[in-house]
Motif scaffolding. Sequence first.
Motif, PDB file in Angstrom:
ATOM      1  N   GLY A 265       0.832  -1.212   0.000  1.00 52.54           N
ATOM      2  CA  GLY A 265       0.000   0.000   0.000  1.00 52.54           C
ATOM      3  C   GLY A 265       0.857   1.248   0.000  1.00 52.54           C
ATOM      4  N   SER A 266       0.269   2.306  -0.549  1.00 49.18           N
ATOM      5  CA  SER A 266       1.016   3.566  -0.623  1.00 49.18           C
ATOM      6  C   SER A 266       1.275   4.124   0.783  1.00 49.18           C
ATOM      7  CB  SER A 266       0.253   4.529  -1.538  1.00 49.18           C
ATOM      8  OG  SER A 266       0.083   5.765  -0.983  1.00 49.18           O
ATOM      9  N   SER A 267       0.380   3.818   1.739  1.00 53.10           N
ATOM     10  CA  SER A 267       0.604   4.291   3.108  1.00 53.10           C
ATOM     11  C   SER A 267       1.907   3.731   3.667  1.00 53.10           C
ATOM     12  CB  SER A 267      -0.542   3.862   4.026  1.00 53.10           C
ATOM     13  OG  SER A 267      -1.769   4.144   3.424  1.00 53.10           O
TER      14      SER A 267
ATOM     15  N   ASP B 102       1.574  12.616  -4.413  1.00 46.03           N
ATOM     16  CA  ASP B 102       0.696  11.473  -4.180  1.00 46.03           C
ATOM     17  C   ASP B 102      -0.331  11.423  -5.310  1.00 46.03           C
ATOM     18  OD1 ASP B 102      -1.194   9.627  -3.312  1.00 46.03           O
ATOM     19  OD2 ASP B 102      -1.047  10.228  -1.206  1.00 46.03           O
TER      20      ASP B 102
ATOM     21  N   TYR C 261      -5.118   8.864  -7.176  1.00 50.63           N
ATOM     22  CA  TYR C 261      -6.355   8.854  -7.983  1.00 50.63           C
ATOM     23  C   TYR C 261      -6.149   9.255  -9.430  1.00 50.63           C
ATOM     24  CZ  TYR C 261      -8.376   8.573  -3.363  1.00 50.63           C
ATOM     25  OH  TYR C 261      -8.687   8.163  -2.097  1.00 50.63           O
TER      26      TYR C 261
ATOM     27  N   SER D 293      -4.669   0.473  -4.877  1.00 44.67           N
ATOM     28  CA  SER D 293      -5.915   0.416  -4.103  1.00 44.67           C
ATOM     29  C   SER D 293      -7.111   1.039  -4.802  1.00 44.67           C
ATOM     30  CB  SER D 293      -5.742   1.154  -2.769  1.00 44.67           C
ATOM     31  OG  SER D 293      -4.793   0.507  -1.969  1.00 44.67           O
ATOM     32  N   LYS D 294      -6.876   2.007  -5.657  1.00 48.01           N
ATOM     33  CA  LYS D 294      -7.996   2.801  -6.173  1.00 48.01           C
ATOM     34  C   LYS D 294      -8.378   2.358  -7.588  1.00 48.01           C
ATOM     35  CE  LYS D 294      -7.646   5.052  -2.335  1.00 48.01           C
ATOM     36  NZ  LYS D 294      -8.662   4.933  -1.296  1.00 48.01           N
TER      37      LYS D 294
ATOM     38  N   TYR E 273       4.557  17.848   0.411  1.00 45.64           N
ATOM     39  CA  TYR E 273       3.622  16.809  -0.031  1.00 45.64           C
ATOM     40  C   TYR E 273       2.502  17.446  -0.850  1.00 45.64           C
ATOM     41  CZ  TYR E 273      -0.234  13.422   0.412  1.00 45.64           C
ATOM     42  OH  TYR E 273      -1.280  12.565   0.167  1.00 45.64           O
TER      43      TYR E 273
ATOM     44  N   PHE F 256      -5.132  14.407   2.094  1.00 40.28           N
ATOM     45  CA  PHE F 256      -5.053  13.083   2.710  1.00 40.28           C
ATOM     46  C   PHE F 256      -4.018  13.146   3.846  1.00 40.28           C
ATOM     47  CE2 PHE F 256      -3.398   8.625   2.583  1.00 40.28           C
ATOM     48  CZ  PHE F 256      -4.559   8.032   3.036  1.00 40.28           C
TER      49      PHE F 256
ATOM     50  N   ASN G  17      -7.277  14.490  -2.468  1.00 36.77           N
ATOM     51  CA  ASN G  17      -8.308  13.893  -1.604  1.00 36.77           C
ATOM     52  C   ASN G  17      -8.382  14.754  -0.346  1.00 36.77           C
ATOM     53  OD1 ASN G  17     -10.012  12.246  -0.158  1.00 36.77           O
ATOM     54  ND2 ASN G  17      -8.493  10.681   0.278  1.00 36.77           N
TER      55      ASN G  17
ATOM     56  N   CYS H 292      -0.875  16.255  -3.044  1.00 42.12           N
ATOM     57  CA  CYS H 292      -1.776  15.180  -3.445  1.00 42.12           C
ATOM     58  C   CYS H 292      -2.510  15.652  -4.701  1.00 42.12           C
ATOM     59  CB  CYS H 292      -2.763  14.922  -2.294  1.00 42.12           C
ATOM     60  SG  CYS H 292      -3.853  13.555  -2.574  1.00 42.12           S
TER      61      CYS H 292
ATOM     62  N   THR I 202      -0.504   3.764  -5.950  1.00 41.52           N
ATOM     63  CA  THR I 202      -1.215   2.685  -5.255  1.00 41.52           C
ATOM     64  C   THR I 202      -2.032   1.834  -6.219  1.00 41.52           C
ATOM     65  OG1 THR I 202      -2.797   2.172  -3.511  1.00 41.52           O
ATOM     66  CG2 THR I 202      -3.208   4.194  -4.726  1.00 41.52           C
TER      67      THR I 202
ATOM     68  N   ARG J 237      -3.581  -4.808  -0.771  1.00 44.45           N
ATOM     69  CA  ARG J 237      -2.457  -4.012  -0.281  1.00 44.45           C
ATOM     70  C   ARG J 237      -1.223  -4.082  -1.195  1.00 44.45           C
ATOM     71  NH1 ARG J 237      -4.240  -0.690   1.109  1.00 44.45           N
ATOM     72  NH2 ARG J 237      -2.658   0.139   2.513  1.00 44.45           N
ATOM     73  N   ALA J 238      -1.168  -3.169  -2.114  1.00 47.97           N
ATOM     74  CA  ALA J 238       0.029  -3.019  -2.949  1.00 47.97           C
ATOM     75  C   ALA J 238       0.169  -1.566  -3.378  1.00 47.97           C
ATOM     76  CB  ALA J 238      -0.054  -3.917  -4.181  1.00 47.97           C
TER      77      ALA J 238
HETATM   78  C1  PLP Z   1      -4.443  10.369  -1.508  1.00 48.99           C
HETATM   79  C2  PLP Z   1      -4.309   8.990  -0.963  1.00 48.99           C
HETATM   80  N1  PLP Z   1      -3.094   8.425  -0.912  1.00 48.99           N
HETATM   81  C3  PLP Z   1      -2.928   7.189  -0.430  1.00 48.99           C
HETATM   82  C4  PLP Z   1      -3.994   6.466   0.029  1.00 48.99           C
HETATM   83  C5  PLP Z   1      -3.761   5.125   0.642  1.00 48.99           C
HETATM   84  O1  PLP Z   1      -3.517   4.196  -0.294  1.00 48.99           O
HETATM   85  P1  PLP Z   1      -3.145   2.701   0.127  1.00 48.99           P
HETATM   86  O2  PLP Z   1      -4.435   1.951   0.211  1.00 48.99           O
HETATM   87  O3  PLP Z   1      -2.310   2.266  -1.016  1.00 48.99           O
HETATM   88  O4  PLP Z   1      -2.409   2.723   1.407  1.00 48.99           O
HETATM   89  C6  PLP Z   1      -5.276   6.993   0.005  1.00 48.99           C
HETATM   90  C7  PLP Z   1      -6.407   6.221   0.523  1.00 48.99           C
HETATM   91  O5  PLP Z   1      -7.518   6.642   0.644  1.00 48.99           O
HETATM   92  C8  PLP Z   1      -5.431   8.305  -0.509  1.00 48.99           C
HETATM   93  O6  PLP Z   1      -6.623   8.880  -0.540  1.00 48.99           O
END
Ligand code: PLP
Length: 363
Positions: free
Chosen positions: A90-92, A191, A194, A225-226, A158, A116, A164, A160, A223, A234-235
Amino acid sequence: MEVKKLLCSTLREKPETMRASRKMGNIDINKLIRMGLNENAFGTSPKAIAAMQEMAAKGNTYQDWMQTDLKSAIAEHYGVGFENIVTGPGSSSVTDALGVAFLEPGDEVLLCMPTFPAIIDTAQNNGAKPVIIPTKEDLTYDLDGLLANINEHTKMVYICNPNNPIGTYVGIDALTAFAKKCPDHVIQVYDEAYIEFAEAEDCKEMVEVMKELKEKPIVLLKTFSKFYGMAGIRAGYILAQPELIEWLSKCGTQFALSKVSQAGAAAAMRDKEHGEYVKRENARSRAYLTEELKKLGCKVYPSQTNFIFFDPHVDPQEVSMKMMERGIMISAQAGANRVTVHRMEMCQLFIRYLTEILEEMRK
Ligand SMILES: Cc1ncc(COP(=O)(O)O)c(C=O)c1O
Protein backbone atom coordinates in the motif's frame (compact mmCIF):
# COMPACT_ATOMS: atom_id res chain seq x y z
CA MET A 1 2.45 -2.25 33.07
CA GLU A 2 3.33 1.31 32.06
CA VAL A 3 3.75 0.98 28.34
CA LYS A 4 4.00 4.74 27.92
CA LYS A 5 7.36 4.68 29.75
CA LEU A 6 8.65 2.16 27.22
CA LEU A 7 7.60 4.19 24.21
CA CYS A 8 10.10 6.09 22.11
CA SER A 9 9.88 9.82 22.80
CA THR A 10 8.53 10.81 19.36
CA LEU A 11 5.51 8.54 19.77
CA ARG A 12 4.97 9.48 23.43
CA GLU A 13 4.68 13.12 22.43
CA LYS A 14 2.65 12.52 19.29
CA PRO A 15 -0.71 14.32 19.20
CA GLU A 16 -3.77 12.28 18.24
CA THR A 17 -4.25 12.66 14.49
CA MET A 18 -7.37 12.57 12.40
CA ARG A 19 -6.53 9.05 11.21
CA ALA A 20 -5.75 7.59 14.61
CA SER A 21 -8.93 9.00 16.09
CA ARG A 22 -11.21 7.75 13.31
CA LYS A 23 -13.81 5.58 15.01
CA MET A 24 -16.84 3.80 13.59
CA GLY A 25 -18.62 3.01 16.89
CA ASN A 26 -20.59 -0.24 16.66
CA ILE A 27 -21.47 0.12 13.01
CA ASP A 28 -20.65 -2.90 10.86
CA ILE A 29 -19.45 -1.23 7.69
CA ASN A 30 -19.64 -4.50 5.78
CA LYS A 31 -23.43 -4.21 5.92
CA LEU A 32 -23.39 -0.75 4.34
CA ILE A 33 -23.17 0.34 0.72
CA ARG A 34 -19.66 1.70 0.80
CA MET A 35 -19.49 5.17 -0.67
CA GLY A 36 -17.19 6.58 2.00
CA LEU A 37 -13.73 5.14 1.47
CA ASN A 38 -12.98 5.80 -2.21
CA GLU A 39 -12.80 2.12 -3.01
CA ASN A 40 -13.27 1.01 -6.60
CA ALA A 41 -16.90 -0.05 -6.99
CA PHE A 42 -16.30 -1.40 -10.48
CA GLY A 43 -14.20 -4.25 -9.19
CA THR A 44 -10.82 -5.87 -9.61
CA SER A 45 -9.61 -7.07 -13.01
CA PRO A 46 -10.80 -10.67 -13.58
CA LYS A 47 -7.27 -11.45 -14.79
CA ALA A 48 -5.84 -10.17 -11.51
CA ILE A 49 -8.31 -12.30 -9.54
CA ALA A 50 -7.29 -15.40 -11.53
CA ALA A 51 -3.58 -14.62 -10.99
CA MET A 52 -4.13 -14.20 -7.24
CA GLN A 53 -6.10 -17.44 -6.98
CA GLU A 54 -3.34 -19.31 -8.75
CA MET A 55 -0.69 -17.78 -6.52
CA ALA A 56 -2.69 -18.39 -3.32
CA ALA A 57 -2.33 -22.13 -4.00
CA LYS A 58 1.45 -21.66 -3.76
CA GLY A 59 1.34 -19.81 -0.47
CA ASN A 60 3.54 -22.34 1.33
CA THR A 61 6.66 -20.91 -0.33
CA TYR A 62 8.05 -17.40 0.05
CA GLN A 63 7.40 -14.68 -2.47
CA ASP A 64 9.87 -13.46 -5.09
CA TRP A 65 12.11 -11.09 -3.12
CA MET A 66 13.19 -9.39 -6.32
CA GLN A 67 9.56 -8.88 -7.44
CA THR A 68 10.63 -9.41 -11.02
CA ASP A 69 7.18 -9.81 -12.51
CA LEU A 70 5.56 -6.89 -10.67
CA LYS A 71 8.48 -4.56 -11.31
CA SER A 72 8.47 -5.59 -14.99
CA ALA A 73 4.79 -4.63 -15.24
CA ILE A 74 5.43 -1.23 -13.60
CA ALA A 75 8.62 -0.61 -15.58
CA GLU A 76 6.86 -1.36 -18.88
CA HIS A 77 3.88 0.81 -18.00
CA TYR A 78 5.96 3.89 -17.18
CA GLY A 79 9.10 3.38 -19.25
CA VAL A 80 11.31 3.28 -16.14
CA GLY A 81 13.86 0.78 -14.84
CA PHE A 82 13.68 -1.52 -11.78
CA GLU A 83 16.06 0.95 -10.12
CA ASN A 84 13.27 3.56 -10.17
CA ILE A 85 10.78 1.42 -8.22
CA VAL A 86 10.29 0.45 -4.61
CA THR A 87 7.12 -1.37 -3.57
CA GLY A 88 5.24 -1.97 -0.35
CA PRO A 89 1.87 -3.17 0.94
CA GLY A 90 0.00 0.00 0.00
CA SER A 91 1.02 3.57 -0.62
CA SER A 92 0.60 4.29 3.11
CA SER A 93 3.42 1.89 3.90
CA VAL A 94 5.79 3.36 1.31
CA THR A 95 4.93 6.78 2.78
CA ASP A 96 6.05 5.41 6.14
CA ALA A 97 9.31 4.29 4.51
CA LEU A 98 9.86 7.87 3.32
CA GLY A 99 9.58 9.01 6.93
CA VAL A 100 11.97 6.35 8.23
CA ALA A 101 14.54 7.12 5.53
CA PHE A 102 14.43 10.91 5.47
CA LEU A 103 12.67 12.54 8.44
CA GLU A 104 14.03 13.36 11.87
CA PRO A 105 13.34 15.81 14.71
CA GLY A 106 13.84 19.39 13.54
CA ASP A 107 12.61 18.67 10.02
CA GLU A 108 9.49 20.28 8.61
CA VAL A 109 7.03 18.72 6.21
CA LEU A 110 4.98 21.17 4.17
CA LEU A 111 1.47 20.42 2.96
CA CYS A 112 -1.85 22.06 2.19
CA MET A 113 -5.00 21.17 4.12
CA PRO A 114 -7.51 19.75 3.48
CA THR A 115 -5.67 16.78 2.03
CA PHE A 116 -5.05 13.08 2.71
CA PRO A 117 -3.56 13.15 6.22
CA ALA A 118 -1.20 10.11 6.17
CA ILE A 119 1.81 12.37 5.68
CA ILE A 120 1.04 14.10 8.98
CA ASP A 121 1.30 10.75 10.77
CA THR A 122 4.51 9.99 8.92
CA ALA A 123 6.02 13.32 9.94
CA GLN A 124 5.00 13.00 13.58
CA ASN A 125 6.06 9.36 13.87
CA ASN A 126 9.55 10.51 13.01
CA GLY A 127 9.58 13.62 15.18
CA ALA A 128 9.23 16.02 12.23
CA LYS A 129 6.81 18.94 12.25
CA PRO A 130 3.95 19.15 9.75
CA VAL A 131 3.59 22.74 8.51
CA ILE A 132 0.12 23.29 7.16
CA ILE A 133 -0.75 25.89 4.53
CA PRO A 134 -4.42 26.39 3.70
CA THR A 135 -5.60 25.54 0.19
CA LYS A 136 -6.72 28.44 -2.01
CA GLU A 137 -10.25 29.79 -1.74
CA ASP A 138 -11.50 27.32 -4.34
CA LEU A 139 -9.85 24.56 -2.26
CA THR A 140 -7.10 23.85 -4.81
CA TYR A 141 -3.48 23.44 -3.76
CA ASP A 142 -1.61 26.71 -3.13
CA LEU A 143 1.74 26.12 -4.83
CA ASP A 144 2.95 29.70 -4.29
CA GLY A 145 1.99 29.43 -0.63
CA LEU A 146 4.05 26.24 -0.34
CA LEU A 147 7.09 27.80 -2.05
CA ALA A 148 6.86 30.89 0.19
CA ASN A 149 7.00 28.70 3.31
CA ILE A 150 10.09 26.68 2.39
CA ASN A 151 13.02 27.33 4.71
CA GLU A 152 16.24 25.53 5.68
CA HIS A 153 14.28 23.12 7.94
CA THR A 154 11.90 22.04 5.18
CA LYS A 155 12.77 18.45 4.31
CA MET A 156 9.65 17.44 2.41
CA VAL A 157 6.72 18.93 0.57
CA TYR A 158 3.62 16.81 -0.03
CA ILE A 159 1.23 17.41 -2.91
CA CYS A 160 -1.78 15.18 -3.44
CA ASN A 161 -2.84 15.45 -7.07
CA PRO A 162 -5.76 15.19 -7.68
CA ASN A 163 -6.39 16.06 -4.08
CA ASN A 164 -8.31 13.89 -1.60
CA PRO A 165 -10.90 14.88 -0.26
CA ILE A 166 -11.61 17.69 -2.74
CA GLY A 167 -11.15 15.93 -6.10
CA THR A 168 -9.66 18.99 -7.82
CA TYR A 169 -6.23 19.00 -9.46
CA VAL A 170 -3.26 21.16 -10.37
CA GLY A 171 -2.30 21.09 -14.06
CA ILE A 172 0.98 19.60 -15.23
CA ASP A 173 2.48 22.94 -16.34
CA ALA A 174 1.99 24.56 -12.93
CA LEU A 175 3.36 21.46 -11.20
CA THR A 176 6.39 21.30 -13.48
CA ALA A 177 7.16 24.97 -12.79
CA PHE A 178 6.79 24.26 -9.06
CA ALA A 179 9.09 21.24 -9.27
CA LYS A 180 11.78 23.32 -10.96
CA LYS A 181 11.54 26.14 -8.39
CA CYS A 182 11.57 23.87 -5.36
CA PRO A 183 15.07 23.92 -3.80
CA ASP A 184 17.17 20.75 -4.07
CA HIS A 185 17.16 20.09 -0.29
CA VAL A 186 13.39 19.53 -0.30
CA ILE A 187 12.01 16.10 -1.19
CA GLN A 188 8.98 16.65 -3.42
CA VAL A 189 6.34 14.02 -2.77
CA TYR A 190 3.50 13.77 -5.29
CA ASP A 191 0.70 11.47 -4.18
CA GLU A 192 -1.05 10.33 -7.35
CA ALA A 193 -3.43 7.81 -5.76
CA TYR A 194 -6.36 8.85 -7.98
CA ILE A 195 -4.69 10.15 -11.12
CA GLU A 196 -5.62 7.17 -13.31
CA PHE A 197 -9.28 8.24 -13.05
CA ALA A 198 -8.52 11.70 -14.45
CA GLU A 199 -9.89 12.74 -17.81
CA ALA A 200 -8.71 16.37 -18.05
CA GLU A 201 -5.87 16.59 -20.56
CA ASP A 202 -3.58 18.59 -18.29
CA CYS A 203 -4.17 16.35 -15.24
CA LYS A 204 -1.07 14.25 -15.79
CA GLU A 205 1.24 12.00 -13.85
CA MET A 206 4.60 13.53 -12.90
CA VAL A 207 6.67 10.59 -14.14
CA GLU A 208 8.13 12.41 -17.16
CA VAL A 209 9.04 15.40 -14.96
CA MET A 210 10.67 13.03 -12.47
CA LYS A 211 12.72 11.48 -15.30
CA GLU A 212 13.73 14.87 -16.71
CA LEU A 213 14.61 16.72 -13.49
CA LYS A 214 17.25 14.22 -12.38
CA GLU A 215 18.84 16.63 -9.90
CA LYS A 216 15.58 17.11 -7.95
CA PRO A 217 14.53 14.66 -5.24
CA ILE A 218 11.10 13.88 -6.70
CA VAL A 219 9.05 11.00 -5.32
CA LEU A 220 5.79 9.71 -6.80
CA LEU A 221 3.47 7.79 -4.50
CA LYS A 222 1.40 5.18 -6.32
CA THR A 223 -1.22 2.68 -5.26
CA PHE A 224 -3.10 -0.32 -6.59
CA SER A 225 -5.92 0.42 -4.10
CA LYS A 226 -8.00 2.80 -6.17
CA PHE A 227 -8.03 2.54 -9.98
CA TYR A 228 -6.85 -1.08 -9.90
CA GLY A 229 -9.49 -2.04 -7.32
CA MET A 230 -7.13 -3.82 -4.93
CA ALA A 231 -7.55 -1.84 -1.67
CA GLY A 232 -7.84 -4.97 0.46
CA ILE A 233 -4.95 -6.74 -1.26
CA ARG A 234 -2.46 -4.01 -0.28
CA ALA A 235 0.03 -3.02 -2.95
CA GLY A 236 1.66 0.32 -3.64
CA TYR A 237 4.97 1.69 -4.83
CA ILE A 238 7.19 4.70 -5.23
CA LEU A 239 8.73 5.93 -8.48
CA ALA A 240 11.89 8.02 -7.99
CA GLN A 241 15.51 8.41 -9.05
CA PRO A 242 17.71 5.38 -8.26
CA GLU A 243 19.60 6.97 -5.37
CA LEU A 244 16.38 7.68 -3.47
CA ILE A 245 15.08 4.19 -4.25
CA GLU A 246 18.28 2.63 -2.97
CA TRP A 247 17.77 4.15 0.49
CA LEU A 248 14.03 3.52 0.53
CA SER A 249 14.69 -0.13 -0.32
CA LYS A 250 16.61 -0.43 2.94
CA CYS A 251 13.43 0.35 4.89
CA GLY A 252 12.06 -3.10 4.20
CA THR A 253 8.54 -2.43 2.90
CA GLN A 254 9.07 -4.47 -0.26
CA PHE A 255 9.60 -7.67 1.74
CA ALA A 256 6.10 -7.17 3.12
CA LEU A 257 4.41 -7.54 -0.25
CA SER A 258 2.96 -11.07 -0.47
CA LYS A 259 3.22 -13.22 -3.60
CA VAL A 260 -0.56 -12.94 -3.97
CA SER A 261 -0.40 -9.12 -3.98
CA GLN A 262 2.53 -9.14 -6.39
CA ALA A 263 0.76 -11.44 -8.86
CA GLY A 264 -2.53 -9.54 -8.61
CA ALA A 265 -0.94 -6.11 -8.99
CA ALA A 266 1.12 -7.15 -12.02
CA ALA A 267 -1.90 -8.68 -13.76
CA ALA A 268 -4.12 -5.70 -12.90
CA MET A 269 -1.65 -3.24 -14.38
CA ARG A 270 -1.40 -5.27 -17.59
CA ASP A 271 -5.17 -5.60 -18.00
CA LYS A 272 -5.73 -2.46 -20.08
CA GLU A 273 -9.23 -3.53 -21.10
CA HIS A 274 -10.46 -3.63 -17.51
CA GLY A 275 -8.73 -0.30 -16.89
CA GLU A 276 -10.65 1.29 -19.75
CA TYR A 277 -13.90 -0.16 -18.41
CA VAL A 278 -13.24 1.27 -14.92
CA LYS A 279 -12.34 4.69 -16.30
CA ARG A 280 -15.41 4.84 -18.54
CA GLU A 281 -17.91 3.67 -15.91
CA ASN A 282 -16.40 5.88 -13.23
CA ALA A 283 -16.65 8.92 -15.52
CA ARG A 284 -20.28 8.07 -16.35
CA SER A 285 -21.35 7.74 -12.70
CA ARG A 286 -19.28 10.79 -11.72
CA ALA A 287 -21.02 12.93 -14.36
CA TYR A 288 -24.42 11.70 -13.15
CA LEU A 289 -23.63 12.44 -9.49
CA THR A 290 -22.20 15.88 -10.32
CA GLU A 291 -25.30 16.82 -12.27
CA GLU A 292 -27.78 15.51 -9.69
CA LEU A 293 -25.96 17.07 -6.73
CA LYS A 294 -26.06 20.43 -8.50
CA LYS A 295 -29.81 20.00 -9.15
CA LEU A 296 -30.23 19.47 -5.40
CA GLY A 297 -28.61 22.86 -4.78
CA CYS A 298 -25.30 21.53 -3.42
CA LYS A 299 -21.99 23.20 -4.16
CA VAL A 300 -20.04 20.60 -6.11
CA TYR A 301 -16.27 20.68 -6.54
CA PRO A 302 -15.19 19.46 -9.99
CA SER A 303 -13.65 16.02 -9.60
CA GLN A 304 -11.04 14.12 -11.59
CA THR A 305 -11.20 11.19 -9.18
CA ASN A 306 -13.56 8.45 -8.01
CA PHE A 307 -15.18 10.68 -5.39
CA ILE A 308 -17.06 13.96 -5.23
CA PHE A 309 -16.77 16.62 -2.55
CA PHE A 310 -19.95 18.63 -2.09
CA ASP A 311 -21.33 21.18 0.30
CA PRO A 312 -24.97 20.33 1.08
CA HIS A 313 -25.43 23.72 2.85
CA VAL A 314 -26.70 21.84 5.93
CA ASP A 315 -24.71 20.04 8.66
CA PRO A 316 -22.56 17.47 6.76
CA GLN A 317 -22.18 15.24 9.85
CA GLU A 318 -25.93 14.97 10.10
CA VAL A 319 -26.23 14.22 6.38
CA SER A 320 -23.68 11.46 6.80
CA MET A 321 -25.49 10.00 9.85
CA LYS A 322 -28.86 10.06 8.11
CA MET A 323 -27.34 8.41 5.05
CA MET A 324 -25.80 5.73 7.28
CA GLU A 325 -29.22 5.05 8.87
CA ARG A 326 -30.48 4.36 5.34
CA GLY A 327 -27.59 1.98 4.68
CA ILE A 328 -25.11 4.11 2.72
CA MET A 329 -21.74 5.12 4.10
CA ILE A 330 -20.39 8.49 2.94
CA SER A 331 -17.84 10.76 4.53
CA ALA A 332 -18.18 14.12 6.30
CA GLN A 333 -14.97 16.12 6.49
CA ALA A 334 -13.52 19.58 5.96
CA GLY A 335 -16.95 21.14 6.43
CA ALA A 336 -18.65 19.20 3.63
CA ASN A 337 -19.46 15.67 2.42
CA ARG A 338 -17.50 13.34 0.18
CA VAL A 339 -19.19 10.55 -1.73
CA THR A 340 -17.37 7.81 -3.60
CA VAL A 341 -18.43 7.25 -7.19
CA HIS A 342 -20.24 3.92 -7.43
CA ARG A 343 -22.11 1.80 -9.95
CA MET A 344 -25.03 3.70 -11.49
CA GLU A 345 -27.80 2.00 -9.51
CA MET A 346 -26.05 2.83 -6.21
CA CYS A 347 -25.56 6.43 -7.32
CA GLN A 348 -29.27 6.65 -8.12
CA LEU A 349 -30.14 5.23 -4.68
CA PHE A 350 -27.76 7.70 -3.03
CA ILE A 351 -29.40 10.62 -4.86
CA ARG A 352 -32.86 9.37 -3.88
CA TYR A 353 -31.87 9.22 -0.19
CA LEU A 354 -30.08 12.55 -0.33
CA THR A 355 -33.18 14.18 -1.82
CA GLU A 356 -35.20 12.88 1.17
CA ILE A 357 -32.54 13.91 3.69
CA LEU A 358 -32.15 17.43 2.33
CA GLU A 359 -35.94 17.89 2.21
CA GLU A 360 -36.10 16.86 5.90
CA MET A 361 -33.16 19.04 6.94
CA ARG A 362 -34.11 22.13 4.95
CA LYS A 363 -37.65 22.31 6.40
C1 PLP B 1 -4.44 10.37 -1.51
C2 PLP B 1 -4.31 8.99 -0.96
N1 PLP B 1 -3.09 8.42 -0.91
C3 PLP B 1 -2.93 7.19 -0.43
C4 PLP B 1 -3.99 6.47 0.03
C5 PLP B 1 -3.76 5.13 0.64
O1 PLP B 1 -3.52 4.20 -0.29
P1 PLP B 1 -3.15 2.70 0.13
O2 PLP B 1 -4.44 1.95 0.21
O3 PLP B 1 -2.31 2.27 -1.02
O4 PLP B 1 -2.41 2.72 1.41
C6 PLP B 1 -5.28 6.99 0.01
C7 PLP B 1 -6.41 6.22 0.52
O5 PLP B 1 -7.52 6.64 0.64
C8 PLP B 1 -5.43 8.31 -0.51
O6 PLP B 1 -6.62 8.88 -0.54
